[in-house]
Motif scaffolding. Structure first.
Motif: not given
Length: 718
Positions: A309-312, A331-334, A354-358, A392-396
């Motif tokens: 579970f990813l959140d920028l 978001l597209k580039q992320v 800005d929430e993604f999952t893998v 520059r953005v990071t993710t948790s």
């Protein structure tokens, strides 16, 4: 091979094939147009003729009315004539000054002739207009019935002849020197009255016949209109049949195109139901299916399913600063980097915002998910080029594993979300595996959020304490800082370092900040009214500044409590100011214009650029307690503190040391030139009533100790 033409034609032309269209019947088309034109011409001529006739009717009625008016005027003139003739000689003698009798007789005779001539001229005028109404003229009764003509001859003509004869008799009598008799004037009036009555009868009959003519014209026009409509219908039926066939053909083509468009729409809807329209990744719905199927395969074949579970981090700041269009492109580039960081067999989804999952399948080791998470973190380190901006953005990242952490898709998603929040709490830009302890912490966090929300709504569990600021040269309290505390009904006293971060995340800090500001101003006003003279410091969060109405909130608190602005000091952290320097400058300028002081809290913690000190209207710097804690044992801390004090003095700013707990720290700070302090050495945060007692009792003198030589040297070198 033969072709069944009957069936082929019965089925209609194939899509896209144009049928042969019969030629238009040009002859009939022209005949129909000529007929319509003739009907329109007839309607126009009838209407024009009727308008001309109505104009003539109006002229006749107008002339008749004028004759009646003239006849009545003659009657009035005749009645006045007798009175005028009786005193004519005397009037002329007086006006002309004539004394000679023959001359007077001559003037009287001339005047009588003039009067008679006026009467005859008036009669001639009415007679001239009356001639135009006689029988045989084009105006009356031409085109009218014999009834109107006979009525004119019998009622009007005879009365007019009598009126004219009586008027001429009166004029001749006046010209000959005789006086008009009452009988003559009566005859004139009687004839005029009969003339008026007769003329009104003629006008009424004339108007009735004119009305009948208009009604007849309307009926005729309706008939012409009906015929025109019939001709148009036949034109459409017989002349425009090819156009109808063309319309049907075009309609069939549009129907085919509409069916194709509906199919495209269905495909689009089907796509949107499964994929995110912005990034092209699978959406929450399809992600749930993918995760459930992956768990089913792992349960059947054995293996591990890893859910990430990813959140920028700080994505909201990008949207707020650069706009949503830039945020969408980011978001597209992320999404592209996420897809490039995993295998083709893995599933990458965007749940929203800005929430993604893998979803990682086929792994057999727990640490495999950590390796993929590290790869994703490394991919995010490179700046994103969006337009003219390098972002520059990071993710948790939170990681949950099947079957270790959950047995269903819902359980894994919940646990991965908990682990993600743990990664954010650990400093962001990292990943965290789920553990049962995290669930307990999350449960406690949710419990805190619910309790804090109730506390804000009820406004009964929050309380303010006040920590004094001391001038060590005079040993007096010169200000207090308002500090909020939460008295939880079950957990007891909760300090700010525990509940303020939760309030910041949930935006509950906004109502809490407003309450603290107003309550602190109210307390300071009550102290001022009993003679206490110092300032009240109130901490303001970055959320309050970004909301954009901090100045209005401060103004409302001051107005509602009556506190002078000079007694209020707003404290903002250094990080809050540098996040949006433009907004901070505007806000602080407005606060300065109101007379409110501004202080930078926790100064020197992590920001090396000091250019904002020159641009922002600041009154005071507060040295962070982390420097004060080590100031007597660490040469670097002493040197940094000395540098901050020197910087404040060079910029003509006040400086306050917070967190002073020992006499040694007091001694070092005074040696550096800082004489305003707060900390446990002087007083802990106290309720409002104890502040008053502390002031009344006075502060005890504090000891100064011998400084370590190394600290003295570090201070002097700074």
């Amino acid at each position: 091979m033969t072709v069944d033409r009957t069936n082929r034609h019965a089925a209609g032309p194939a899509p896209g094939v144009v049928e042969d269209v019969p030629k238009r019947p040009i002859g009939r088309y022209i005949i129909g147009l000529v007929g319509i034109a003739l009907l329109a011409l007839a309607s126009t001529m009838l209407t024009a003729g009727q308008l001309s006739r109505q104009e003539s009717d109006a002229t006749v009625i107008l002339e008749a009315s004028r004759q009646i008016t003239e006849a009545n005027a003659i009657v009035e003139q005749a009645e006045k004539m007798r009175e005028r003739l009786e005193g004519l000689a005397d009037e002329l003698a007086r006006e002309l000054g004539i004394t000679d009798e023959p001359e007077l007789v001559t003037e009287v005779t001339r005047a009588r002739s003039t009067i008679a001539a006026e009467l005859e001229a008036q009669l001639d005028e009415i007679e001239a207009t009356h001639v135009g109404l006689q029988r045989g003229n084009d105006v009356l009764p031409g085109g009218n019935s014999e009834e109107v003509a006979d009525l004119f001859d019998t009622e009007v003509q005879g009365a007019f002849e009598d009126f004219r004869a009586a008027t001429y008799v009166l004029a001749a009598s006046v010209r000959s020197g005789g006086d008009p008799s009452p009988e003559t004037i009566t005859n004139i009036g009687s004839a005029a009255e009969r003339f008026e009555i007769g003329m009104q009868q003629v006008v009424e009959a004339y108007a009735d016949e004119a009305t009948d003519r208009v009604s007849g014209l309307k009926s005729t026009l309706y008939i012409i209109l009906a015929i025109t409509i019939v001709v148009l219908v036949f034109e459409w039926l017989f002349l425009f049949r090819p156009a109808v066939q063309e319309f049907r053909r075009e309609w069939r083509q549009r129907a085919v195109a509409h069916v194709a468009e509906r199919r495209d729409d269905q495909r689009k809807l089907s796509y949107l139901a499964r994929f995110d329209p912005l990034t092209g990744l699978i959406n929450r719905f399809l992600f749930g299916d993918r995760l459930t199927n992956a768990i089913s395969r792992a349960r059947r074949d054995g293996g591990i399913v890893s859910l990430m579970f990813l959140d920028l981090d700080e994505f909201k700041a990008v949207n707020d600063r650069f706009g949503h269009s830039v945020g969408d492109e980011l978001l597209k580039q992320v999404a592209q980097r996420l897809v490039a960081s995993v295998r083709e067999s893995d599933s990458v989804a965007r749940l929203g915002g800005d929430e993604f999952t893998v979803v990682l399948e086929g792994n057999h080791r727990v640490e495999d998910a950590g390796h993929v998470a590290t790869k994703i973190l490394n991919a995010m380190r490179e700046p994103f080029r969006v337009g003219n901006h390098d972002l520059r953005v990071t993710t948790s990242i939170g990681i949950a594993l099947y079957p270790v952490d959950g047995q269903s898709a819902q359980e894994l998603l919940r646990d991965a979300d908990i682990a993600m929040y743990s990664a954010k709490a650990a400093g962001k830009n990292t990943y965290q595996y789920f553990t049962p302890e995290l669930r307990e912490k999350t449960s406690e966090r949710l419990h805190l959020i619910d309790g804090l929300r109730r506390a804000v709504e009820a406004q009964r569990e929050l309380d303010l304490l006040y920590q004094p600021k001391i001038d060590t040269e005079t040993n007096e309290i010169i200000g207090v800082e308002a500090l909020v505390r939460w008295n939880h009904p079950e957990l007891g006293l909760i300090l700010p370092d525990r509940f303020v971060p939760v309030a910041e995340e949930t935006d509950l800090i906004l109502p809490i900040g407003d309450w603290v500001l107003e309550e602190a101003c109210r307390q300071m006003r009550s102290w001022q009214m009993v003679g206490l003279d110092f300032t009240m410091s109130v901490n303001v969060s970055s959320r309050q500044l970004k909301r954009g109405d901090l100045v209005e909130s401060v103004a409302h608190a001051l107005d509602s409590t009556g506190l002078p602005p000079a007694l209020l000091e707003i404290e903002l952290t250094e990080g809050t100011l540098v996040e949006d320097t433009k907004l901070a400058a505007q806000t602080l300028e407005q606060l300065r214009a109101m007379g409110v002081r501004v202080s930078i809290d926790d100064f020197g913690t992590g920001y090396s650029s000091l250019s904002y000190l020159k641009r922002l209207p600041i009154d005071c710097l507060k040295i962070d307690r982390s420097f004060i804690r080590d100031i007597t044992v660490n040469e670097d801390a002493a040197a940094l503190s000395a540098a901050i004090v020197g910087l404040a003095q060079s910029l003509r700013l006040d400086v306050v040391a917070e967190g002073v707990e020992t006499n040694e720290q007091l001694t070092v700070l005074e040696e550096l030139g800082c004489t305003t302090m707060q900390g446990f050495l002087f007083a802990r945060p106290l309720p409002a009533d104890q502040i008053r007692s502390l002031i009344d009792a006075g502060l005890p003198p504090f000891e100064r100790t011998q400084l370590p030589p190394a600290i003295i040297a570090a201070s002097k070198s700074a």
